[in-house]
Design an enzyme around this catalytic site. Sequence first.
Site, PDB file in Angstrom:
ATOM      1  N   GLY A 167     -20.696  39.917  33.047  1.00 54.84           N
ATOM      2  CA  GLY A 167     -20.752  39.864  34.505  1.00 54.84           C
ATOM      3  C   GLY A 167     -21.814  38.971  35.097  1.00 54.84           C
ATOM      4  O   GLY A 167     -22.076  39.045  36.298  1.00 54.84           O
TER       5      GLY A 167
ATOM      6  N   CYS B 138     -13.093  41.977  19.619  1.00 53.32           N
ATOM      7  CA  CYS B 138     -12.037  41.586  20.546  1.00 53.32           C
ATOM      8  C   CYS B 138     -11.022  42.716  20.669  1.00 53.32           C
ATOM      9  O   CYS B 138     -10.419  43.121  19.677  1.00 53.32           O
ATOM     10  CB  CYS B 138     -11.321  40.329  20.098  1.00 53.32           C
ATOM     11  SG  CYS B 138     -10.021  39.889  21.263  1.00 53.32           S
TER      12      CYS B 138
ATOM     13  N   ILE C 219     -22.329  42.209  25.973  1.00 52.12           N
ATOM     14  CA  ILE C 219     -21.186  42.955  25.484  1.00 52.12           C
ATOM     15  C   ILE C 219     -19.930  42.079  25.474  1.00 52.12           C
ATOM     16  O   ILE C 219     -19.832  41.129  26.251  1.00 52.12           O
ATOM     17  CB  ILE C 219     -20.901  44.219  26.350  1.00 52.12           C
ATOM     18  CG1 ILE C 219     -20.598  43.828  27.801  1.00 52.12           C
ATOM     19  CG2 ILE C 219     -22.033  45.182  26.267  1.00 52.12           C
ATOM     20  CD1 ILE C 219     -20.194  45.000  28.712  1.00 52.12           C
TER      21      ILE C 219
END
Lengths: 300, 257
Positions: free
Chosen positions: A242, A128, A189
């Site tokens: 995405g 993170c 990812i």
Amino acid sequence: MNTKVTIAGVEFKNPVTTASGTFGSGMEYSEFVDLSKLGAVTTKGVASTPWPGNPTPRVCEVYGGMLNAIGLQNPGIDVFCERDIPFLKNYDTKIIVNVCGKTVEEYVAVVEKLADQPVDMLEINVSCPNVKEGAIAFGQDAKALENITKEIKKAAKQPVVMKLSPNVTRIADMAKAAEAAGADAISLINTITGMKIDIERRKFVLANKTGGMSGPAIKPVAVRMVYEAAHAVNIPIIGMGGIATYEDAIEFILAGATMVAVGAYNFVNPNATVEVVDGIEDYMKRHGIEDINSIRGAVE
Amino acid sequence: MKKYEMGKVREIKSLAPGIFDMKVECTLSEYALPGQFAMLYPKSASTLLPRPISICEVEKGALRFVFRVAGKGTKEFSGYSAGDEIRVMGPIGNGYPLDAAKGRKAVLLGGGIGVPPILELARQLSEKESDVTVIPGYRDSNMFLKEDFEKYAKTLVATEDGSFGTKGNVMDAIRENGIKPDVIYACGPMPMLKAIKKYAEENGIEAYISLEERMACGVGACLGCVVKTKEPDHHSHVNNTRICTEGPVFEAREVEI
Ligand SMILES: Cc1cc2nc3c(=O)[nH]c(=O)nc-3n(C[C@H](O)[C@H](O)[C@H](O)COP(=O)(O)OP(=O)(O)OC[C@H]3O[C@@H](n4cnc5c(N)ncnc54)[C@H](O)[C@@H]3O)c2cc1C
Ligand SMILES: Cc1cc2nc3c(=O)[nH]c(=O)nc-3n(C[C@H](O)[C@H](O)[C@H](O)COP(=O)(O)O)c2cc1C
Ligand code: FES
């Protein structure tokens, strides 16, 4: 036709899950999505104690995506075990719990609390970009990653997925480090560190200055990284970054992913996960694919 | 229950420079409450996230939204014509508590683009209660929705440039007219909400204020839209609460703004 996939002995009815932090605990989207249709629900990162997260603004839109700097706000593992796990147990889906911490001890404390809980897999967020201590530091140094993976493996009763950061020079090295330390799988990812500046006010848009980028614009980077990781290790990969449609999901599978996760696109289309599940089945029919496992890594 | 569906623009017109009034046919109009909002989804590929817009009025089969052109998304909406499709999700949030006004003097305050969200509230409250005053505050004489408010309740106006009504903001109008509210309902820019919070605390009255924050999901999942709270929140277990889910309306004393 078979859409089932297996990771470390855990069988998922299809290869689609949710990306941690974009689907709450599943509860938030259960008005739109029949959670039983998903291979798994991956929950928001949970720590050993409640975390308040970062100041606002925490999110903003960028071309083709968004930045977030939530700072891993979470209610802590005790509330999570009392409230969120029982909720998810009402559905016929697998549960992947995303774990965060600031020190190795904090990660281990969460993993130990989860040992006797009815969850199927642990995803360890060492990537993170939005919290100052811990988290990403473990994911950007191969030695540190190996060390934390080993410690977590010692404590964990469920299979362990290490979630990798794209903010590294060579993703293959990080994937190998996780594998060498005993990780059962890797996921990637996480978000790509970014920044947005408000030129009228000459100020950072996010209170945290930087934020993690996600959404459709990061997909090519994510597909490339999944491909490189798949060639570096033999453990299964959960691919994300995405994904908006089944076409995106198939790209990740062809690049070498066993499972895929839908993230920020849930915000754009709350039905995105089930549409990806249905779309994968249609794609298989259209191409006469009997088993989803047969096309994994099949890009030429 | 929230719904995600394709709506259809019934009517769209400009109310003032940069301010648009758009009615969208959708089934969520059947149970939307005053103070709730909806997510409207721009189509342009240069945008990603839905735009939170308050419900201005609930009509049969449609929701009325009044918005200011602020950037890419609202610019796109402003170019729509009747018959165009627009995706909507909602109704979102808790809405204003109407019961708090029972038998009391209710004052509704709206500032700038915070004026539209109090219209449906004014309509519903005035059907139930006898003492409802509305004070919309505008920058200048480009006063939108003023006639709509006048249909439902006693309406006073504040303008910053003094071109109509009280010169100044809505708090100045309260003072100038000697109004002593028992309960306040408000929506507007942060400085106005802060002033209302202070006024309400000093006078020991209830004030229900509607907050804004950058949002991504609108359903409580992303934790993007939080506001600090006085007490630990029942859901988050920290002193933070989600505006989209536990709000957007809060009793002013509950939140740290
Ligand atoms: C609960 C709520 C209710 C609202 N009700 C109304 C209303 O009734 N009428 C109205 O005109 N405006 C309202 N707003 C503000 C409105 O959401 C923004 O003006 C709008 O999102 C701007 O989008 P854009 O694409 O035009 O601007 P851009 O600057 O291109 O937007 C970029 C991103 O920033 C976000 N953003 C920009 N400004 C704001 C803002 N002030 N608040 C939240 N997000 C913002 C956008 O949603 C988008 O994700 C409301 C906001 C909230 C949170
Ligand atoms: C609002 C938000 C919150 C996130 N929170 C977490 C988190 O708690 N733990 C984690 O491992 N990843 C988190 N992520 C990263 C996502 O799980 C995912 O790896 C990343 O967003 C890329 O996928 P996407 O482009 O489909 O969103 C978060 C992402 C977003 C947008
Ligand atoms: S906008 Fe995602 S939690 Fe409120």
